[in-house]
Design an enzyme around this catalytic site. Sequence first.
Site, PDB file in Angstrom:
ATOM      1  N   CYS A 124     -24.295  26.296 -33.062  1.00  0.00           N
ATOM      2  CA  CYS A 124     -24.601  27.172 -31.933  1.00  0.00           C
ATOM      3  C   CYS A 124     -23.667  26.809 -30.773  1.00  0.00           C
ATOM      4  CB  CYS A 124     -26.060  26.962 -31.539  1.00  0.00           C
ATOM      5  SG  CYS A 124     -26.510  27.765 -29.987  1.00  0.00           S
TER       6      CYS A 124
ATOM      7  N   CYS B  80     -25.686  25.119 -27.705  1.00  0.00           N
ATOM      8  CA  CYS B  80     -26.365  23.819 -27.719  1.00  0.00           C
ATOM      9  C   CYS B  80     -25.865  22.865 -28.789  1.00  0.00           C
ATOM     10  CB  CYS B  80     -27.878  24.012 -27.860  1.00  0.00           C
ATOM     11  SG  CYS B  80     -28.381  24.494 -29.521  1.00  0.00           S
TER      12      CYS B  80
ATOM     13  N   CYS C 111     -31.093  30.942 -32.412  1.00  0.00           N
ATOM     14  CA  CYS C 111     -31.021  29.480 -32.537  1.00  0.00           C
ATOM     15  C   CYS C 111     -32.389  28.886 -32.240  1.00  0.00           C
ATOM     16  CB  CYS C 111     -29.986  28.926 -31.564  1.00  0.00           C
ATOM     17  SG  CYS C 111     -29.978  27.127 -31.498  1.00  0.00           S
TER      18      CYS C 111
ATOM     19  N   CYS D 298     -32.222  26.354 -28.923  1.00  0.00           N
ATOM     20  CA  CYS D 298     -32.075  26.815 -27.535  1.00  0.00           C
ATOM     21  C   CYS D 298     -32.516  28.261 -27.334  1.00  0.00           C
ATOM     22  CB  CYS D 298     -30.633  26.637 -27.055  1.00  0.00           C
ATOM     23  SG  CYS D 298     -29.473  27.818 -27.764  1.00  0.00           S
TER      24      CYS D 298
ATOM     25  N   CYS E  33     -25.371  38.085 -40.265  1.00  0.00           N
ATOM     26  CA  CYS E  33     -24.244  38.743 -39.605  1.00  0.00           C
ATOM     27  C   CYS E  33     -24.187  38.170 -38.188  1.00  0.00           C
ATOM     28  CB  CYS E  33     -24.512  40.250 -39.600  1.00  0.00           C
ATOM     29  SG  CYS E  33     -23.161  41.240 -38.978  1.00  0.00           S
TER      30      CYS E  33
HETATM   31 ZN   LIG Z   1     -28.551  26.792 -29.671  1.00  0.00          ZN
END
Ligand SMILES: [Zn+2]
Length: 134
Positions: free
Chosen positions: A44, A47, A97, A100, A120
Amino acid sequence: MQPGDEEWKQKLTPEQYHVLREKGTEPPFSGKLLANRDTGEYACAACGNVIFKSDAKYESSTPGLSGWPSFAEVAASDAVKLVPDNSWGMDRTEVVCKNCGGHLGHLFDDPDSPSGKHYCINSCALDFASKKNA
Ligand SMILES: [Zn+2]
């Protein structure tokens, strides 16, 4: 505690902020990771939570689903949260995610996918870390 909007704006580029925090979608075929073939991990961008491994990345030619990095499965079952998304009059599943809450992309069914599932994902929502000899 999670950072607030102002902190995200400082930490992320405007494009990343738009995708991760405002659930935006980058233009198809624009992302820097779309054609990435290197071995490593995709985290991510907000984060650093590892979301995908490179061996799950595949090429989809399914119309409407190509143009963004495609993954058949997540690196760990608790890496993401799947949220029903009925915005824009479409019945989709949002991929968020888990760490976060940042918007990453959407999950679709895809006959091209080895798993039948197609994550995707916006290229700019991911940071790629190359792992040589992994
Ligand atoms: Zn994250």
